[in-house]
Design a protein around this motif. Structure first.
Motif, PDB file in Angstrom:
ATOM      1  N   ASP B 507       0.846  -1.196   0.000  1.00 38.44           N
ATOM      2  CA  ASP B 507       0.000   0.000   0.000  1.00 38.44           C
ATOM      3  C   ASP B 507       0.886   1.253   0.000  1.00 38.44           C
ATOM      4  OD1 ASP B 507      -1.772   2.035   0.448  1.00 38.44           O
ATOM      5  OD2 ASP B 507      -2.899   0.976   2.001  1.00 38.44           O
ATOM      6  N   ASP B 510       0.083   3.829   2.845  1.00 37.83           N
ATOM      7  CA  ASP B 510       0.135   3.528   4.265  1.00 37.83           C
ATOM      8  C   ASP B 510       1.524   3.874   4.803  1.00 37.83           C
ATOM      9  OD1 ASP B 510      -1.160   1.894   6.644  1.00 37.83           O
ATOM     10  OD2 ASP B 510       0.944   1.256   6.488  1.00 37.83           O
ATOM     11  N   LYS B 556      -0.898  -9.445   6.634  1.00 36.41           N
ATOM     12  CA  LYS B 556      -1.138  -8.056   6.241  1.00 36.41           C
ATOM     13  C   LYS B 556      -1.109  -7.134   7.460  1.00 36.41           C
ATOM     14  CE  LYS B 556      -3.550  -6.547   2.854  1.00 36.41           C
ATOM     15  NZ  LYS B 556      -4.200  -6.342   1.561  1.00 36.41           N
ATOM     16  N   GLN B 557      -1.651  -7.632   8.559  1.00 31.48           N
ATOM     17  CA  GLN B 557      -1.605  -6.826   9.776  1.00 31.48           C
ATOM     18  C   GLN B 557      -0.141  -6.584  10.167  1.00 31.48           C
ATOM     19  OE1 GLN B 557      -4.403  -5.666  10.619  1.00 31.48           O
ATOM     20  NE2 GLN B 557      -5.837  -7.113   9.711  1.00 31.48           N
ATOM     21  N   TYR B 560       1.331  -3.862   8.134  1.00 32.20           N
ATOM     22  CA  TYR B 560       0.882  -2.527   8.528  1.00 32.20           C
ATOM     23  C   TYR B 560       1.505  -2.054   9.849  1.00 32.20           C
ATOM     24  CZ  TYR B 560      -2.804  -2.377   4.948  1.00 32.20           C
ATOM     25  OH  TYR B 560      -3.488  -2.328   3.763  1.00 32.20           O
ATOM     26  N   LYS B 567       3.161  -4.914  18.518  1.00 32.35           N
ATOM     27  CA  LYS B 567       2.006  -5.255  17.680  1.00 32.35           C
ATOM     28  C   LYS B 567       2.386  -6.288  16.631  1.00 32.35           C
ATOM     29  CE  LYS B 567      -1.285  -2.095  15.942  1.00 32.35           C
ATOM     30  NZ  LYS B 567      -1.408  -0.750  15.325  1.00 32.35           N
TER      31      LYS B 567
END
Ligand SMILES: Nc1ncnc2c1ncn2[C@@H]1O[C@H](COP(=O)(O)OP(=O)(O)O)[C@@H](O)[C@H]1O
Ligand SMILES: [Mg+2]
Lengths: 440, 586
Positions: B507, B510, B556-557, B560, B567
């Motif tokens: 992306d 992002d 994908k998380q 990001y 995280k």
């Protein structure tokens, strides 16, 4: 435009083609206008003492001894606030029975804005149509065409968008507009009580095609007056640019230029870019937004006209009939607003980009499932669900008769995800899913 | 006495000038119009007639208007102060122009006369020097900007005097050189160079081999480009050429970035004008604009200057390369430049080649690409120009002259696919059709073994094989139906989807995902290949896609999240649990 008394009159044409003629003359400027038997013409080539002109009204009936007088200037438009509410032909002459407009005379097709003097567009234009606002958000200062087959209701959609857009001025540039469509625009604007902020330059199918070449520049000269001199937001509607390009090819073919793809002149890209690049956001607040129509033949976007247009404009809105729901939709695959990044998730809710992308991806899954179905294969449970989703999505969001605000579009998106899918299937950032996934 | 002439013919921006003396091909002349002068370039000569392309609108020009020839070709002005500038295609400083609209005949100085530069001598009296040798350096946005012996100087010179450390203006003399005849030649910080002629003040141009990190995974991991390499990005409109180029310009590990916006949208350049002064270069902490020069000759600006713009950009690149810097040059779009050539060639009524492009288009393109490259300078230092151009094929059909000619000239091919773009798989680079020839260079392989790992290239090739197999399996499933193939087929297909979604798709908007450093790319590839090499148990094919979608979602998380943040680690732990559900442990 009257001729002046001292001007020399020429009466010996040396060559006449369908759109151009030549004669021997001296002291003539490039791009200069002339009258030939009362028809307007413009210099397109000078070689020694031979001057070639294109005749906007066509050369039908022009004799070799026609009277030619040069005007000593390129095409102009008189600009002032009195333009508002008026209807003109391609030459900027009133066709509404009113008096000629007084004001400063400006050359049309003027210079380009210095790119460092532009401001980055950032004002969202809401239309209520989710196929636009949700998936292909428009921004003031943008240039974008509708790509549509001639039987699509693009003029209706465009009029609707124009009225909902809340700009200070709407300028209609009609090229090869049928008389019915011209009256349609007039009525819609009149009924909306918007006539006083509308200005129209119209060439109808009844007028000679080459005259159309003047329409975009006329409309944009008026637009620049309001956007630069008055700092207003101006929306320019150009319909139909395919007919404009056809007129370009008539002239260039008559001048023996080597045509490139689809019989279009090799300069088509630059010619169209000069028009579309007039869309701009000025730092002082004025803006010119261009929404155009490029009609397609049988949905073919590889034809030179839509192809060059797509390379120039900031996206395109592709209209098509969705046979599953029997309505016209804004096709989410082929449509694009290149400026949407500047506003979505910034001027709109944070989940906008992801909801938009996820929905389109799921719609693509449905398209795959449909292919499977057509090829006679069994569908999986996921396929079935995506097909159901696609129908809902088309009906509630893509159809052009939708009229809701953007938050509502996003909420609708989430509720459709919830109805048809599991959280893991939509591929959206976890924080957003946690926050917006409908709770019940 | 310089040559004069008079206008004899006008066809759009092609003007025929009757000259009263000698003129040379590509010579610059000025057409006098009212109280301004319009710049033009000679592109053909027949007898006494010079055919010139005017870099401006020719509106209102008349037969008999005066023309004066300059005896010089189209040149750029080189010196400190080029960085952070916004130029048009002829190197006019756009910021120095007055008013909102561009005015005909307004030409502005590309450099700043009054600015003082902190000079430090590098050569000393008594040194023998040749063109391109470093005499001194000034600080240009904290970059060492070398003041060189002008490229136009032939033979060896003797340094007689060199100014001491101090502040100087660009026109101040900083050195005095003595030529063979013993004549003193003062040198300041300004020199001129004709844009159509390559600057060759270097010792050799070996094959490039150093990876140029772009932060774009599909490039760095799958089809890498190198310092001094060439690549091109063809694709239909809307498939992501510009977004990809902008991403590269922001992230690539170059000292200097030169962006030529050649005949494309003005708003896209405005985006650079707006963002670059704000965005930080992660490696230096300085603003991106400080290392960038933008050449903006957008689609509505004069067509002839559009052709000049790519040459202007390349020449600026060559100037900085001679200082031992790594230059990244981007041009969007080279098709617009080719179209400008076509428009002129049509007006000249030349015999057209395919699609009405000029016959010599392939030669023009390959000459241009050959100006990029990795160079070893005379003093042993190295510099490079990496060039990536976009191509806008008519109708999206890659079998057209500009794409085909470019394919012969460029070593990396990043084909954007309409289908991938339609399904929003960005960047829409087709992983199967695209290639990087550098992967086959032994010197590149050696470099990668040292800088990344011994098995990296093998892993990359494995990844490509998985993608290829995934594609073939997908076609099989489509022919035979979901239940007409073994469950394995579904697994193979979905493994390739994991690679697609996690490595290839990225992306650009992002904050975290937009740029991936090579260590992170290595980590992710390792993880995914491990997954691809594992076996999983499924009862029915319907379980396969849901399972892999969960895996993709988890990856994908991770994409990001900040690399190795809490995280990121949590998502990775969850991922491992999902993998444990079905993995077959052997
Ligand atoms: N890497 C990406 N991530 C997200 N969106 C992208 C990406 N690349 C392209 N897009 C989308 O596609 C649109 C068109 O991209 P652009 O680079 O302008 O196309 P082109 O230059 O090929 O015409 C962008 O406005 C954006 O919406
Ligand atoms: Mg682009």
């Amino acid at each position: 435009m009257e001729t002046k008394a001292f001007q020399k009159i020429y009466t010996k044409l040396t060559q006449i083609t369908k759109a151009t003629f030549s004669l021997k003359a001296t002291g003539i400027g490039y791009d200069e206008l002339a009258f030939v038997n009362g028809k307007l013409a413009q210099v397109v080539k000078i070689l020694g003492d031979t001057v070639t002109l294109q005749v906007f009204g066509g050369t039908e009936g022009i004799p070799t001894n026609a009277e030619v007088t040069f005007l000593g200037k390129a095409p102009t438009l008189k600009v002032s606030d009195d333009l508002a509410g008026r209807f003109f032909n391609a030459y900027g002459e009133p066709i509404d029975g009113g008096p000629p407009v007084e004001g400063e005379e400006r050359e049309i097709g003027g210079p380009s804005v210095n790119p460092v003097r532009r401001k980055q567009p950032s004002e969202l234009i809401a239309t209520g149509i989710a196929g636009i606002d949700l998936n292909n958000t428009l921004v003031s200062g943008q240039k974008i065409p509708f790509f549509a087959d001639p039987d699509q209701p693009y003029n209706q959609v465009m009029a609707m968008v124009a009225l909902r857009a809340r700009t200070d001025k709407i300028i209609l540039g009609g090229m090869g507009l049928t008389n019915d469509d011209y009256l349609f625009y007039k009525n819609v604007f009149d009924n909306a009580g918007a006539l006083d902020r509308i200005i129209s330059f119209v060439n109808t199918t009844e007028d000679p095609p080459v005259e159309r070449l003047l329409v975009p520049d006329m409309a944009l000269t008026a637009a620049e007056y309001f956007a630069v001199d008055k700092n207003q937001s101006v929306l320019v509607l150009l319909t139909d640019m395919t007919l404009f390009a056809d007129a370009l090819s008539i002239v260039s073919n008559r001048m023996d230029q080597i045509p490139s793809k689809d019989s279009m002149p090799g300069s088509l890209y630059s010619d169209l870019a000069k028009i579309y690049e007039k869309a701009v956001q000025f730092p002082e607040g004025g803006s010119i937004t261009i929404i155009a129509v490029t009609t397609l033949s049988g949905g073919d976007i590889t034809h030179a006209i839509p192809d060059n247009t797509g390379y120039i404009t900031e996206g395109q809105l592709f209209l098509r009939r969705d046979s599953d729901i029997g309505k016209v939709i804004v096709d989410p695959f082929r449509s694009l607003s290149r400026l949407k990044q500047l506003v979505i998730g910034i001027k709109t809710r944070e989940d906008h980009p992801q909801v938009m992308n996820a929905a389109v991806r799921l719609f693509a899954d449905a398209a795959n499932a449909k292919t499977k179905l057509e090829n006679g294969f069994d569908l999986t449970d996921y396929d079935e669900r995506s097909l159901e989703f696609a129908k809902d999505y088309s009906n509630k969001l893509l159809a052009i008769d939708v009229n809701i605000d953007i938050d509502e579009m996003l909420d609708t998106g989430w509720s459709l995800f919830d109805k048809h899918f599991k959280k893991e299937e939509i591929g959206i950032k976890k924080d957003l899913v946690d926050k917006y996934w409908p709770k019940n | 006495m310089s040559t004069k002439g008079k206008v004899k013919g006008i066809i759009a921006n092609l003007v025929i000038v009757g000259a009263d003396g000698p003129v040379s091909q590509n010579e610059i002349c000025y057409i006098h119009y009212r109280n301004i002068q319009l710049m033009a370039e000679v592109i053909k000569v027949v007898g006494n007639d010079a055919y010139v392309q005017v870099f401006e609108s020719t509106r209102e020009l008349k037969i008999g208007d005066d023309v004066s020839f300059t005896g010089r070709m189209l040149e750029v002005t080189l010196g400190p102060g080029i960085l952070s500038k916004n130029y048009d295609g002829l190197q006019n400083d756009l910021n120095k122009m007055e008013g909102v609209f561009l005015k005909r005949g307004e030409y502005t100085n590309p450099l700043d006369e009054e600015k003082l530069w902190k000079f430090k001598p590098l050569a000393k009296p008594g040194d023998n020097v040749i063109a391109g040798d470093w005499l001194g350096q000034v600080d240009e946005n904290d970059m060492p900007h070398k003041i060189m012996v002008p490229f136009s100087f032939g033979g060896t010179y003797h340094v007689k005097k060199i100014s001491g450390e101090g502040k100087y203006k660009i026109a101040d003399t900083v050195a005095i050189l003595v030529d063979k005849e013993g004549k003193d030649i003062p040198v300041n910080m300004i020199q001129k160079w004709p844009v159509k002629i390559p600057i060759t003040a270097f010792k050799e141009k070996p094959r490039p081999f150093k990876l140029l990190e772009t932060g774009v995974r599909i490039i760095d991991t799958l089809d890498p480009i190198v310092e001094g390499g060439t690549g091109f990005i063809p694709g239909p409109f809307g498939c992501g050429k510009t977004v990809l180029q902008h991403a590269i310009s922001k992230q690539a590990e170059a000292d200097i970035v030169i962006v030529a916006a050649c005949g494309e949208r003005a708003n896209e350049v405005v985006e650079l004008f707006t963002e670059f002064p704000e965005l930080e270069d992660v490696r230096t902490g300085k603003k991106l604009m400080e290392r960038t020069t933008i050449i903006a000759n957008t689609s509505n600006m004069p067509v002839a200057a559009r052709e000049a713009s790519v040459y202007t950009a390349m020449t600026l690149g060559e100037y900085y390369r001679s200082m031992g810097l790594r230059i990244l040059m981007l041009a969007d779009s080279t098709s617009r430049w080719a179209q400008a050539l076509r428009e002129m060639s049509n007006r000249l009524e030349e015999l057209p080649g395919p699609d009405a492009f000029p016959m010599d288009l392939p030669a023009v393109i390959s000459n241009f690409y050959s100006r990029a490259g990795y160079t070893i300078l005379n003093n042993g230092e190295t510099g490079s120009i990496t060039f990536i151009g976009t191509v806008s094929p008519a109708g999206g059909n890659l079998k057209e002259p500009v794409t085909e000619s470019t394919k012969k000239a460029a070593r990396c091919f990043y084909a954007l696919s309409q289908q991938r773009s339609d399904s929003k798989r960005y960047p829409a680079v087709d992983p199967i059709d695209s290639y990087s020839k550098y992967l086959e260079y032994p010197e590149f392989e050696e470099y990668i073994e040292k800088t990344i790992s011994e098995k990296w290239i093998e892993q990359v090739n494995k990844t490509k094989t998985y993608l290829q197999r995934g594609k073939e399996t997908y076609e099989q499933i489509n022919i035979l139906g979901d239940d007409g193939v073994p469950i394995d087929y579904h697994v193979t297909f979905w493994k390739s989807e994991v690679i697609d979604f996690v490595i290839l798709q990225q992306d650009a908007f992002d904050k975290v995902d937009q740029s991936t450093p090579i260590e992170r790319q290595e980590y992710m590839l390792e993880s995914i290949l491990e997954l691809c090499e594992s076996d999983f148990k499924f009862e029915s094919f319907t379980e396969v896609d849901l399972y892999f979608k969960r895996i993709i979602n988890q990856y994908k998380q991770m994409n990001y999240s900040e690399f190795k943040s809490e995280k990121f680690n949590n998502f990775e732990n969850e991922l491992n649990q999902i993998i444990q559900e079905r993995i077959i442990v052997t």
